[in-house]
Design an enzyme around this catalytic site. Structure first.
Site, PDB file in Angstrom:
ATOM      1  CD  GLU A   1      26.818  59.395   2.356  1.00 20.89           C
ATOM      2  OE1 GLU A   1      26.495  60.340   1.627  1.00 20.89           O
ATOM      3  OE2 GLU A   1      26.214  58.302   2.363  1.00 20.89           O
TER       4      GLU A   1
ATOM      5  CD  GLU B   1      24.746  65.030  -0.170  1.00 21.34           C
ATOM      6  OE1 GLU B   1      24.446  64.147  -0.995  1.00 21.34           O
ATOM      7  OE2 GLU B   1      24.158  65.178   0.916  1.00 21.34           O
TER       8      GLU B   1
END
Length: 237
Positions: free
Chosen positions: A107, A111
């Protein structure tokens, strides 16, 4: 590494051959909302993903996520987006592949924990383990205007950029993803991850993140729009 081809999506329309819209499920007990396709909207070239109080299945809130159907490898990933505010919420632009795709968990993240939209967290996961997490400033705020978030993923290096400025770099080969990944946008909440996302509070309104553009430019390919990071770099720099 195999990869789907380069593309730019300005959201003049919603390309269902490219995007899968998550609907009717959630990512686990940490998430206090159920994905709802009704909270993914397109208007005037802006894609909106929202979070609202609406009981859906076993959750009291509904939230939004889209993901590409194809997987992408080394290259330049760029999103132009604007977030909202609210404690306990996460507005994310990231790439991911994992066990549900019969692959290891890799990943690469941007964020915005909307408890504090003055910053964005960059991060990566290798074999399911978080690496290289860092909170970096978003000048003017992630919620006040559209900002450009981009990362350049190469075999021997991973770099994150905010509005064209390098904010984090990784060169340790043990901390670099090795599997092609799907591209995601999501807005979700949690009442359990309080140390990270802040104590959840019902915002009392619909909360929305907006996306104007997403692009992937494979390494070595020409840049696809004037502001692209790919216009200012070569494979060697």
């Amino acid at each position: 590494m195999q990869s789907a081809p380069s593309f730019v999506d300005n959201f003049s329309s919603f390309d269902r051959s490219r995007w899968y819209v998550s609907d009717g499920w959630n990512n686990g007990n940490h998430q206090n909302c159920t994905w709802s396709k009704d909270l993914v909207r397109l208007s005037d070239g802006v894609l909106s993903l929202s979070f609202e109080k609406r009981k859906l299945k076993d959750r009291e809130f509904a939230c939004a996520e889209i993901q590409t159907k194809q997987r992408f490898g080394y290259g330049v990933y760029e999103a132009r987006m604007k977030t909202d505010t609210g404690s306990g919420l996460n507005a994310a632009f990231f790439t991911y592949i994992g066990p549900q795709d019969k692959k290891p968990w890799d990943e690469i993240d941007f964020e915005v924990l909307t408890k504090d939209p003055s910053k964005v967290q960059v991060n990566s996961y290798i074999q399911g383990k978080p690496k290289n997490g860092k909170l970096v400033d978003v000048e003017g705020g992630a919620d006040k205007s559209f900002n450009d978030y981009g990362f350049v993923w190469e075999k021997d290096r991973l770099r994150w950029y905010v509005n064209g400025k390098l904010v984090n770099e990784v060169t340790n080969p043990d901390e670099l993803p090795t599997n092609p990944q799907k591209i995601f946008f999501s807005l979700w909440g949690s009442e359990k991850l309080t140390n990270w996302m802040g104590a959840f509070a019902d915002p009392g309104r619909k909360v929305t993140m907006q996306v104007k553009r997403i692009a992937f430019t494979a390494l070595g390919q020409p840049c696809q729009f004037p502001e692209s990071l790919a216009c200012t770099m070569t494979n060697s720099n």
